[in-house]
Design a protein around this motif. Sequence first.
Motif, mmCIF file in Angstrom:
data_model
loop_
_atom_site.group_PDB
_atom_site.id
_atom_site.type_symbol
_atom_site.label_atom_id
_atom_site.label_comp_id
_atom_site.label_asym_id
_atom_site.label_seq_id
_atom_site.Cartn_x
_atom_site.Cartn_y
_atom_site.Cartn_z
ATOM 1 N N GLU A 73 16.561 73.811 24.179
ATOM 2 C CA GLU A 73 16.364 74.871 23.180
ATOM 3 C C GLU A 73 16.372 74.260 21.787
ATOM 4 O O GLU A 73 17.228 73.434 21.481
ATOM 5 C CB GLU A 73 17.501 75.888 23.196
ATOM 6 N N ARG A 74 15.452 74.715 20.966
ATOM 7 C CA ARG A 74 15.445 74.307 19.565
ATOM 8 C C ARG A 74 15.253 75.575 18.748
ATOM 9 O O ARG A 74 14.206 76.230 18.856
ATOM 10 C CB ARG A 74 14.300 73.311 19.323
ATOM 11 N N HIS A 75 16.295 75.958 18.030
ATOM 12 C CA HIS A 75 16.204 77.163 17.202
ATOM 13 C C HIS A 75 16.513 76.818 15.759
ATOM 14 O O HIS A 75 17.449 76.080 15.490
ATOM 15 C CB HIS A 75 17.216 78.233 17.617
ATOM 16 N N GLU A 119 7.021 69.107 23.953
ATOM 17 C CA GLU A 119 7.932 68.072 23.444
ATOM 18 C C GLU A 119 8.110 68.273 21.946
ATOM 19 O O GLU A 119 7.125 68.373 21.205
ATOM 20 C CB GLU A 119 7.372 66.667 23.720
ATOM 21 N N CYS A 120 9.369 68.341 21.516
ATOM 22 C CA CYS A 120 9.653 68.403 20.086
ATOM 23 C C CYS A 120 9.227 67.078 19.453
ATOM 24 O O CYS A 120 9.462 66.012 20.027
ATOM 25 C CB CYS A 120 11.147 68.639 19.850
ATOM 26 N N ALA A 121 8.623 67.145 18.265
ATOM 27 C CA ALA A 121 8.203 65.922 17.570
ATOM 28 C C ALA A 121 9.394 65.010 17.306
ATOM 29 O O ALA A 121 9.249 63.798 17.159
ATOM 30 C CB ALA A 121 7.515 66.287 16.263
ATOM 31 N N ALA A 122 10.592 65.580 17.243
ATOM 32 C CA ALA A 122 11.804 64.793 16.956
ATOM 33 C C ALA A 122 12.408 64.163 18.207
ATOM 34 O O ALA A 122 13.432 63.472 18.113
ATOM 35 C CB ALA A 122 12.850 65.678 16.277
ATOM 36 N N GLY A 220 6.019 70.343 19.570
ATOM 37 C CA GLY A 220 6.709 71.571 19.949
ATOM 38 C C GLY A 220 6.924 72.548 18.813
ATOM 39 O O GLY A 220 6.938 73.767 19.017
ATOM 40 N N ASN A 221 7.065 72.038 17.613
ATOM 41 C CA ASN A 221 7.319 72.908 16.457
ATOM 42 C C ASN A 221 6.219 73.953 16.260
ATOM 43 O O ASN A 221 6.461 75.029 15.706
ATOM 44 C CB ASN A 221 7.473 72.041 15.198
ATOM 45 N N MET A 222 5.013 73.640 16.735
ATOM 46 C CA MET A 222 3.885 74.571 16.523
ATOM 47 C C MET A 222 3.872 75.715 17.539
ATOM 48 O O MET A 222 3.160 76.693 17.362
ATOM 49 C CB MET A 222 2.571 73.783 16.607
ATOM 50 N N LYS A 245 9.341 68.893 6.478
ATOM 51 C CA LYS A 245 9.673 68.562 7.870
ATOM 52 C C LYS A 245 8.386 68.265 8.627
ATOM 53 O O LYS A 245 7.311 68.701 8.229
ATOM 54 C CB LYS A 245 10.381 69.739 8.562
ATOM 55 N N TYR A 246 8.538 67.562 9.753
ATOM 56 C CA TYR A 246 7.428 67.296 10.672
ATOM 57 C C TYR A 246 6.255 66.568 10.032
ATOM 58 O O TYR A 246 5.099 66.779 10.383
ATOM 59 C CB TYR A 246 6.979 68.579 11.395
ATOM 60 N N THR A 247 6.559 65.730 9.025
ATOM 61 C CA THR A 247 5.558 64.780 8.521
ATOM 62 C C THR A 247 6.189 63.398 8.650
ATOM 63 O O THR A 247 7.411 63.263 8.621
ATOM 64 C CB THR A 247 5.194 65.063 7.055
HETATM 65 CO CO CO Z 1 10.957 70.775 17.450
#
Ligand code: CO
Length: 390
Positions: A73-75, A119-122, A220-222, A245-247
Amino acid sequence: AQQPDPAITELPDWSRYNGEGVDARPYGSPSEFESHVVRRNVEWLTADTVSSVNFTPLHELDGIITPNGLCFERHHSGIAEIDPGQHRLMINGLVETPLVFTMEDLMRFPRENRVYFLECAANSGMEWRGAQLNGCQYTHGMIHNVQYTGVPLRYILQEAGLKSSAAWILPEGADAAAMTRSIPLEKALDDCMVAFKMNGEALRPEQGYPVRLVVPGWEGNMWVKWLRRIEVGDKPWHHREETSKYTDLFPSGKARRFTWEMDAKSVITNPSPQAPIAHGPGRTIITGIAWSGRGTIPRVDVTLDGGKNWHQARMSGPSFNKSMHRFYYEFDWDGSPLLLQSRAHDSTGYVQPTKEALREIRGENSIYHNNGIQTWYVNEKGVVENVEVS
Ligand code: CO
Ligand code: MTE
Protein backbone atom coordinates in the motif's frame (compact mmCIF):
# COMPACT_ATOMS: atom_id res chain seq x y z
CA ALA A 1 13.58 -44.47 11.40
CA GLN A 2 14.36 -45.93 14.84
CA GLN A 3 12.38 -43.36 16.84
CA PRO A 4 8.62 -43.20 16.30
CA ASP A 5 7.59 -39.89 14.73
CA PRO A 6 4.88 -38.35 16.96
CA ALA A 7 3.59 -36.43 13.92
CA ILE A 8 2.54 -39.88 12.64
CA THR A 9 1.94 -41.92 15.79
CA GLU A 10 0.03 -39.39 17.89
CA LEU A 11 -3.39 -38.23 16.77
CA PRO A 12 -3.74 -34.42 16.78
CA ASP A 13 -7.06 -32.75 17.64
CA TRP A 14 -7.78 -32.00 14.00
CA SER A 15 -7.87 -35.74 13.27
CA ARG A 16 -10.02 -36.56 16.32
CA TYR A 17 -12.78 -33.95 16.28
CA ASN A 18 -14.94 -32.33 13.65
CA GLY A 19 -13.84 -28.91 12.51
CA GLU A 20 -15.86 -25.73 12.07
CA GLY A 21 -18.76 -25.89 9.63
CA VAL A 22 -19.17 -24.24 6.26
CA ASP A 23 -20.46 -20.85 7.39
CA ALA A 24 -17.88 -20.26 10.12
CA ARG A 25 -15.78 -18.19 7.68
CA PRO A 26 -18.10 -16.48 5.19
CA TYR A 27 -15.26 -14.42 3.70
CA GLY A 28 -12.23 -16.64 4.27
CA SER A 29 -8.80 -15.72 5.53
CA PRO A 30 -5.47 -17.65 5.59
CA SER A 31 -4.51 -20.36 8.07
CA GLU A 32 -3.44 -19.08 11.50
CA PHE A 33 -0.08 -20.73 10.77
CA GLU A 34 0.48 -18.18 8.02
CA SER A 35 0.15 -15.21 10.36
CA HIS A 36 3.77 -14.14 9.71
CA VAL A 37 2.86 -13.55 6.04
CA VAL A 38 1.97 -9.87 6.20
CA ARG A 39 2.74 -6.52 4.63
CA ARG A 40 5.32 -4.65 6.67
CA ASN A 41 6.53 -1.07 6.78
CA VAL A 42 9.93 0.38 7.65
CA GLU A 43 9.25 2.79 10.49
CA TRP A 44 12.13 5.18 9.93
CA LEU A 45 11.29 5.70 6.26
CA THR A 46 8.34 8.02 6.85
CA ALA A 47 7.19 10.33 9.64
CA ASP A 48 3.87 8.55 10.13
CA THR A 49 1.84 5.69 8.65
CA VAL A 50 -0.75 7.92 6.97
CA SER A 51 1.53 9.27 4.26
CA SER A 52 3.59 6.14 3.96
CA VAL A 53 4.20 2.79 2.32
CA ASN A 54 4.28 -0.85 3.32
CA PHE A 55 5.74 -3.75 1.39
CA THR A 56 4.54 -6.97 -0.26
CA PRO A 57 6.08 -10.09 1.39
CA LEU A 58 7.55 -11.35 -1.90
CA HIS A 59 9.61 -14.06 -0.17
CA GLU A 60 6.39 -15.77 1.02
CA LEU A 61 4.68 -15.86 -2.40
CA ASP A 62 4.95 -18.02 -5.49
CA GLY A 63 3.55 -17.95 -9.01
CA ILE A 64 2.75 -14.55 -10.48
CA ILE A 65 -0.44 -13.33 -8.75
CA THR A 66 -0.28 -11.23 -5.59
CA PRO A 67 -3.11 -12.04 -3.15
CA ASN A 68 -5.24 -8.93 -2.62
CA GLY A 69 -4.62 -8.75 1.12
CA LEU A 70 -0.84 -8.69 0.59
CA CYS A 71 -0.60 -6.03 -2.12
CA PHE A 72 1.72 -3.29 -0.86
CA GLU A 73 0.00 0.00 0.00
CA ARG A 74 1.18 3.50 -0.79
CA HIS A 75 -1.02 6.31 0.46
CA HIS A 76 -0.37 10.03 0.54
CA SER A 77 -3.34 10.69 2.85
CA GLY A 78 -4.32 7.32 4.22
CA ILE A 79 -7.09 5.03 2.99
CA ALA A 80 -10.26 6.72 1.72
CA GLU A 81 -13.27 4.62 2.82
CA ILE A 82 -15.72 5.37 0.02
CA ASP A 83 -19.41 4.46 -0.20
CA PRO A 84 -19.75 3.37 -3.84
CA GLY A 85 -23.32 4.72 -3.92
CA GLN A 86 -21.89 8.18 -3.20
CA HIS A 87 -19.01 7.93 -5.63
CA ARG A 88 -18.94 9.77 -8.97
CA LEU A 89 -16.46 9.87 -11.84
CA MET A 90 -16.44 13.20 -13.70
CA ILE A 91 -14.95 13.77 -17.17
CA ASN A 92 -14.38 17.46 -17.93
CA GLY A 93 -12.05 19.87 -19.73
CA LEU A 94 -11.50 19.60 -23.48
CA VAL A 95 -14.47 17.33 -24.18
CA GLU A 96 -17.63 17.88 -26.23
CA THR A 97 -19.91 16.87 -23.33
CA PRO A 98 -18.68 16.89 -19.73
CA LEU A 99 -20.07 13.75 -18.08
CA VAL A 100 -20.60 12.35 -14.60
CA PHE A 101 -20.77 8.59 -14.11
CA THR A 102 -22.05 6.59 -11.16
CA MET A 103 -20.52 3.17 -10.46
CA GLU A 104 -23.58 1.62 -12.07
CA ASP A 105 -23.00 3.66 -15.23
CA LEU A 106 -19.40 2.42 -15.41
CA MET A 107 -20.52 -1.22 -15.14
CA ARG A 108 -22.54 -0.82 -18.36
CA PHE A 109 -19.45 -0.33 -20.56
CA PRO A 110 -17.88 -3.47 -22.07
CA ARG A 111 -15.23 -4.69 -19.65
CA GLU A 112 -11.93 -6.50 -20.02
CA ASN A 113 -9.65 -8.65 -17.85
CA ARG A 114 -5.90 -8.00 -17.78
CA VAL A 115 -3.01 -8.97 -15.52
CA TYR A 116 -0.54 -6.16 -14.84
CA PHE A 117 2.18 -5.36 -12.34
CA LEU A 118 2.11 -2.06 -10.47
CA GLU A 119 5.54 -0.93 -9.27
CA CYS A 120 6.11 2.29 -7.34
CA ALA A 121 8.86 4.37 -8.97
CA ALA A 122 10.51 4.47 -5.53
CA ASN A 123 10.83 0.67 -5.33
CA SER A 124 14.50 -0.13 -4.48
CA GLY A 125 15.03 3.60 -4.04
CA MET A 126 16.71 3.10 -0.66
CA GLU A 127 19.38 0.98 -2.38
CA TRP A 128 20.83 3.65 -4.70
CA ARG A 129 23.78 4.45 -2.44
CA GLY A 130 24.53 0.88 -1.45
CA ALA A 131 22.98 -2.22 0.07
CA GLN A 132 20.68 -1.12 2.85
CA LEU A 133 17.56 -3.13 3.69
CA ASN A 134 17.76 -6.80 4.63
CA GLY A 135 14.96 -8.49 2.76
CA CYS A 136 13.45 -8.56 -0.71
CA GLN A 137 10.18 -7.49 0.94
CA TYR A 138 11.85 -4.14 1.67
CA THR A 139 14.22 -3.81 -1.30
CA HIS A 140 11.67 -4.88 -3.96
CA GLY A 141 8.27 -5.13 -2.26
CA MET A 142 6.68 -1.96 -3.68
CA ILE A 143 5.16 -4.11 -6.41
CA HIS A 144 2.06 -6.21 -6.89
CA ASN A 145 0.60 -8.13 -9.80
CA VAL A 146 -3.13 -8.79 -10.04
CA GLN A 147 -5.83 -9.40 -12.62
CA TYR A 148 -7.92 -6.28 -13.14
CA THR A 149 -11.46 -6.16 -14.44
CA GLY A 150 -12.38 -2.78 -15.80
CA VAL A 151 -13.40 -0.58 -18.69
CA PRO A 152 -10.86 0.60 -21.28
CA LEU A 153 -10.47 4.31 -20.59
CA ARG A 154 -10.90 5.12 -24.29
CA TYR A 155 -14.58 4.04 -24.17
CA ILE A 156 -15.25 6.56 -21.41
CA LEU A 157 -13.32 9.37 -23.10
CA GLN A 158 -15.02 8.65 -26.42
CA GLU A 159 -18.42 8.86 -24.73
CA ALA A 160 -17.57 12.42 -23.64
CA GLY A 161 -16.08 13.20 -27.07
CA LEU A 162 -12.53 14.58 -27.26
CA LYS A 163 -11.98 18.07 -28.66
CA SER A 164 -9.34 18.30 -31.40
CA SER A 165 -6.91 20.13 -29.07
CA ALA A 166 -7.06 17.34 -26.45
CA ALA A 167 -3.58 15.93 -25.78
CA TRP A 168 -3.31 15.12 -22.04
CA ILE A 169 -5.47 13.86 -19.19
CA LEU A 170 -5.30 14.62 -15.48
CA PRO A 171 -6.78 11.84 -13.33
CA GLU A 172 -7.61 12.91 -9.76
CA GLY A 173 -8.21 10.88 -6.59
CA ALA A 174 -11.05 11.38 -4.09
CA ASP A 175 -8.72 10.89 -1.08
CA ALA A 176 -7.66 13.88 1.01
CA ALA A 177 -4.42 14.07 -1.03
CA ALA A 178 -6.52 14.62 -4.19
CA MET A 179 -3.62 13.07 -6.01
CA THR A 180 -3.19 14.05 -9.67
CA ARG A 181 -0.83 13.13 -12.51
CA SER A 182 -0.58 14.27 -16.15
CA ILE A 183 -0.83 11.39 -18.63
CA PRO A 184 -0.44 11.80 -22.41
CA LEU A 185 -3.67 11.09 -24.30
CA GLU A 186 -1.92 8.53 -26.48
CA LYS A 187 -1.37 6.30 -23.44
CA ALA A 188 -4.89 6.98 -22.12
CA LEU A 189 -6.39 5.78 -25.42
CA ASP A 190 -4.02 2.85 -25.72
CA ASP A 191 -4.19 0.48 -22.73
CA CYS A 192 -5.33 2.46 -19.64
CA MET A 193 -8.30 1.02 -17.77
CA VAL A 194 -10.75 2.18 -15.17
CA ALA A 195 -10.76 -0.89 -12.92
CA PHE A 196 -13.19 -1.94 -10.19
CA LYS A 197 -12.19 -5.57 -9.59
CA MET A 198 -8.86 -7.15 -8.66
CA ASN A 199 -8.39 -10.92 -8.82
CA GLY A 200 -12.15 -11.24 -9.28
CA GLU A 201 -13.30 -9.41 -6.14
CA ALA A 202 -13.99 -5.73 -5.55
CA LEU A 203 -10.87 -3.57 -5.22
CA ARG A 204 -9.74 -3.42 -1.62
CA PRO A 205 -10.14 0.02 0.05
CA GLU A 206 -6.33 0.15 0.25
CA GLN A 207 -6.11 -0.21 -3.53
CA GLY A 208 -8.67 2.47 -4.42
CA TYR A 209 -12.17 1.03 -3.89
CA PRO A 210 -14.48 1.50 -5.68
CA VAL A 211 -12.46 2.47 -8.76
CA ARG A 212 -8.84 3.10 -9.75
CA LEU A 213 -6.91 3.96 -12.87
CA VAL A 214 -4.68 1.25 -14.38
CA VAL A 215 -1.70 2.56 -16.37
CA PRO A 216 0.06 -0.61 -17.59
CA GLY A 217 3.86 -0.66 -17.41
CA TRP A 218 4.08 2.90 -16.08
CA GLU A 219 5.14 4.04 -12.63
CA GLY A 220 2.71 3.27 -9.82
CA ASN A 221 2.19 6.90 -8.86
CA MET A 222 0.15 7.43 -12.04
CA TRP A 223 -2.35 4.69 -11.12
CA VAL A 224 -4.69 7.09 -9.35
CA LYS A 225 -6.78 5.36 -6.67
CA TRP A 226 -10.30 6.37 -5.59
CA LEU A 227 -10.59 7.93 -9.08
CA ARG A 228 -13.15 10.75 -9.06
CA ARG A 229 -12.29 13.02 -12.00
CA ILE A 230 -10.44 13.03 -15.29
CA GLU A 231 -9.74 16.42 -16.79
CA VAL A 232 -8.78 16.58 -20.46
CA GLY A 233 -6.27 19.28 -21.43
CA ASP A 234 -3.80 20.32 -24.13
CA LYS A 235 -0.59 20.25 -22.04
CA PRO A 236 0.76 18.64 -18.89
CA TRP A 237 -0.17 20.31 -15.58
CA HIS A 238 3.18 19.91 -13.79
CA HIS A 239 1.60 19.29 -10.40
CA ARG A 240 3.55 18.26 -7.30
CA GLU A 241 3.82 14.54 -8.10
CA GLU A 242 5.54 15.24 -11.43
CA THR A 243 7.91 18.04 -10.39
CA SER A 244 9.21 18.02 -6.82
CA LYS A 245 8.45 14.26 -6.65
CA TYR A 246 8.84 11.45 -9.19
CA THR A 247 11.50 13.20 -11.26
CA ASP A 248 15.07 11.91 -11.50
CA LEU A 249 17.83 14.29 -10.45
CA PHE A 250 21.02 13.76 -12.49
CA PRO A 251 24.60 14.51 -11.29
CA SER A 252 24.55 17.69 -13.44
CA GLY A 253 21.76 19.06 -11.25
CA LYS A 254 19.24 18.74 -14.06
CA ALA A 255 16.22 16.54 -13.52
CA ARG A 256 14.67 14.23 -16.06
CA ARG A 257 11.20 15.59 -16.71
CA PHE A 258 9.06 12.47 -17.00
CA THR A 259 10.09 8.85 -16.52
CA TRP A 260 6.92 6.90 -17.07
CA GLU A 261 7.93 3.41 -18.14
CA MET A 262 9.26 0.89 -15.64
CA ASP A 263 12.42 -0.75 -16.99
CA ALA A 264 12.98 -4.49 -16.88
CA LYS A 265 13.91 -5.77 -13.43
CA SER A 266 14.12 -9.00 -11.46
CA VAL A 267 14.91 -10.22 -7.95
CA ILE A 268 15.54 -13.57 -6.32
CA THR A 269 12.85 -13.94 -3.66
CA ASN A 270 14.13 -17.27 -2.23
CA PRO A 271 16.63 -17.57 -0.76
CA SER A 272 16.80 -14.00 0.52
CA PRO A 273 17.53 -12.40 3.92
CA GLN A 274 14.05 -13.16 5.32
CA ALA A 275 14.09 -16.63 3.76
CA PRO A 276 17.47 -18.26 4.48
CA ILE A 277 18.43 -21.76 3.31
CA ALA A 278 17.42 -23.86 6.32
CA HIS A 279 18.00 -27.35 4.88
CA GLY A 280 21.79 -27.41 4.45
CA PRO A 281 23.69 -28.63 1.38
CA GLY A 282 22.02 -30.67 -1.36
CA ARG A 283 18.99 -30.06 -3.54
CA THR A 284 18.27 -26.33 -3.53
CA ILE A 285 15.72 -24.21 -5.33
CA ILE A 286 16.25 -20.62 -6.29
CA THR A 287 13.17 -18.69 -7.35
CA GLY A 288 12.27 -15.12 -8.14
CA ILE A 289 10.22 -12.70 -10.18
CA ALA A 290 10.90 -10.53 -13.23
CA TRP A 291 8.90 -7.88 -15.04
CA SER A 292 9.12 -5.13 -17.66
CA GLY A 293 6.96 -2.12 -18.42
CA ARG A 294 7.76 -2.62 -22.10
CA GLY A 295 6.57 -6.18 -22.70
CA THR A 296 7.22 -9.72 -21.52
CA ILE A 297 10.25 -11.47 -19.97
CA PRO A 298 11.35 -14.31 -22.25
CA ARG A 299 14.51 -15.00 -20.24
CA VAL A 300 16.13 -14.61 -16.81
CA ASP A 301 19.73 -15.58 -15.95
CA VAL A 302 20.94 -16.54 -12.49
CA THR A 303 24.50 -16.49 -11.14
CA LEU A 304 25.79 -18.21 -8.00
CA ASP A 305 29.17 -16.47 -8.00
CA GLY A 306 28.46 -12.74 -8.30
CA GLY A 307 28.28 -12.64 -12.09
CA LYS A 308 31.26 -14.73 -13.18
CA ASN A 309 29.08 -17.55 -14.55
CA TRP A 310 25.47 -17.15 -15.63
CA HIS A 311 22.88 -19.93 -15.99
CA GLN A 312 19.57 -19.62 -17.78
CA ALA A 313 16.66 -19.95 -15.35
CA ARG A 314 13.45 -21.89 -16.03
CA MET A 315 10.38 -19.71 -16.57
CA SER A 316 7.07 -21.10 -15.28
CA GLY A 317 3.60 -19.62 -15.41
CA PRO A 318 1.75 -17.31 -17.77
CA SER A 319 3.78 -14.73 -19.68
CA PHE A 320 1.59 -11.65 -20.06
CA ASN A 321 2.58 -8.23 -21.35
CA LYS A 322 3.58 -5.84 -18.53
CA SER A 323 2.97 -8.54 -15.93
CA MET A 324 5.12 -10.37 -13.42
CA HIS A 325 6.94 -13.53 -14.51
CA ARG A 326 8.18 -16.39 -12.29
CA PHE A 327 11.55 -18.12 -12.69
CA TYR A 328 13.26 -21.08 -11.00
CA TYR A 329 16.80 -22.41 -10.91
CA GLU A 330 17.38 -25.80 -9.30
CA PHE A 331 20.90 -26.84 -8.31
CA ASP A 332 22.89 -29.01 -5.92
CA TRP A 333 24.37 -26.72 -3.24
CA ASP A 334 27.77 -27.86 -1.95
CA GLY A 335 27.47 -25.65 1.13
CA SER A 336 30.02 -23.06 0.05
CA PRO A 337 29.14 -19.34 0.17
CA LEU A 338 27.14 -17.94 -2.75
CA LEU A 339 26.70 -14.53 -4.36
CA LEU A 340 23.26 -14.79 -5.93
CA GLN A 341 21.99 -12.46 -8.64
CA SER A 342 19.30 -12.54 -11.31
CA ARG A 343 19.26 -10.65 -14.60
CA ALA A 344 16.09 -10.09 -16.65
CA HIS A 345 15.92 -9.87 -20.45
CA ASP A 346 12.74 -8.30 -21.81
CA SER A 347 10.97 -8.80 -25.12
CA THR A 348 12.54 -5.63 -26.58
CA GLY A 349 16.03 -7.14 -26.10
CA TYR A 350 16.85 -4.87 -23.13
CA VAL A 351 18.95 -6.50 -20.40
CA GLN A 352 18.71 -5.47 -16.72
CA PRO A 353 21.84 -3.42 -15.84
CA THR A 354 24.16 -3.63 -12.84
CA LYS A 355 23.79 -0.97 -10.15
CA GLU A 356 27.25 0.30 -11.12
CA ALA A 357 26.18 0.83 -14.74
CA LEU A 358 23.10 2.72 -13.55
CA ARG A 359 25.09 4.95 -11.21
CA GLU A 360 27.52 5.88 -14.00
CA ILE A 361 24.67 7.60 -15.81
CA ARG A 362 22.30 8.55 -13.02
CA GLY A 363 24.72 9.43 -10.22
CA GLU A 364 23.59 8.99 -6.62
CA ASN A 365 21.00 11.75 -6.24
CA SER A 366 18.30 9.45 -7.49
CA ILE A 367 15.44 7.97 -5.52
CA TYR A 368 13.35 6.60 -8.35
CA HIS A 369 13.71 3.99 -11.08
CA ASN A 370 16.44 1.79 -9.62
CA ASN A 371 16.22 -1.41 -11.67
CA GLY A 372 19.81 -2.55 -10.98
CA ILE A 373 20.79 -6.16 -10.36
CA GLN A 374 20.36 -7.23 -6.71
CA THR A 375 22.99 -9.36 -4.92
CA TRP A 376 22.36 -11.70 -1.98
CA TYR A 377 25.32 -13.20 -0.09
CA VAL A 378 24.60 -16.68 1.30
CA ASN A 379 27.06 -17.99 3.91
CA GLU A 380 27.87 -21.65 4.59
CA LYS A 381 25.06 -21.79 7.18
CA GLY A 382 22.53 -20.58 4.62
CA VAL A 383 22.12 -17.14 6.24
CA VAL A 384 21.48 -14.46 3.60
CA GLU A 385 22.51 -10.81 3.53
CA ASN A 386 21.96 -7.87 1.15
CA VAL A 387 25.35 -6.91 -0.35
CA GLU A 388 26.91 -5.32 -3.42
CA VAL A 389 29.70 -6.72 -5.56
CA SER A 390 31.93 -4.62 -7.77
CO1 CO B 1 4.50 5.22 -5.59
N1 MTE C 1 -3.81 7.53 -5.71
C1 MTE C 1 -4.32 8.33 -4.75
N2 MTE C 1 -5.53 8.86 -4.94
N3 MTE C 1 -3.62 8.60 -3.61
C2 MTE C 1 -2.37 8.08 -3.40
O1 MTE C 1 -1.77 8.34 -2.36
N4 MTE C 1 -0.51 6.74 -4.34
C3 MTE C 1 0.13 6.42 -5.63
C4 MTE C 1 -0.80 5.62 -6.53
N5 MTE C 1 -2.12 6.20 -6.56
C5 MTE C 1 -1.79 7.25 -4.41
C6 MTE C 1 -2.58 6.99 -5.56
C7 MTE C 1 1.40 5.72 -5.53
S1 MTE C 1 2.80 6.63 -5.21
C8 MTE C 1 1.50 4.39 -5.84
S2 MTE C 1 3.00 3.61 -5.89
C9 MTE C 1 0.29 3.55 -6.08
O2 MTE C 1 -0.90 4.30 -6.02
C10 MTE C 1 0.23 2.46 -5.04
O3 MTE C 1 -0.86 1.61 -5.29
P1 MTE C 1 -1.28 0.54 -4.19
O4 MTE C 1 -1.52 1.24 -2.89
O5 MTE C 1 -2.42 -0.19 -4.76
O6 MTE C 1 -0.08 -0.39 -4.03
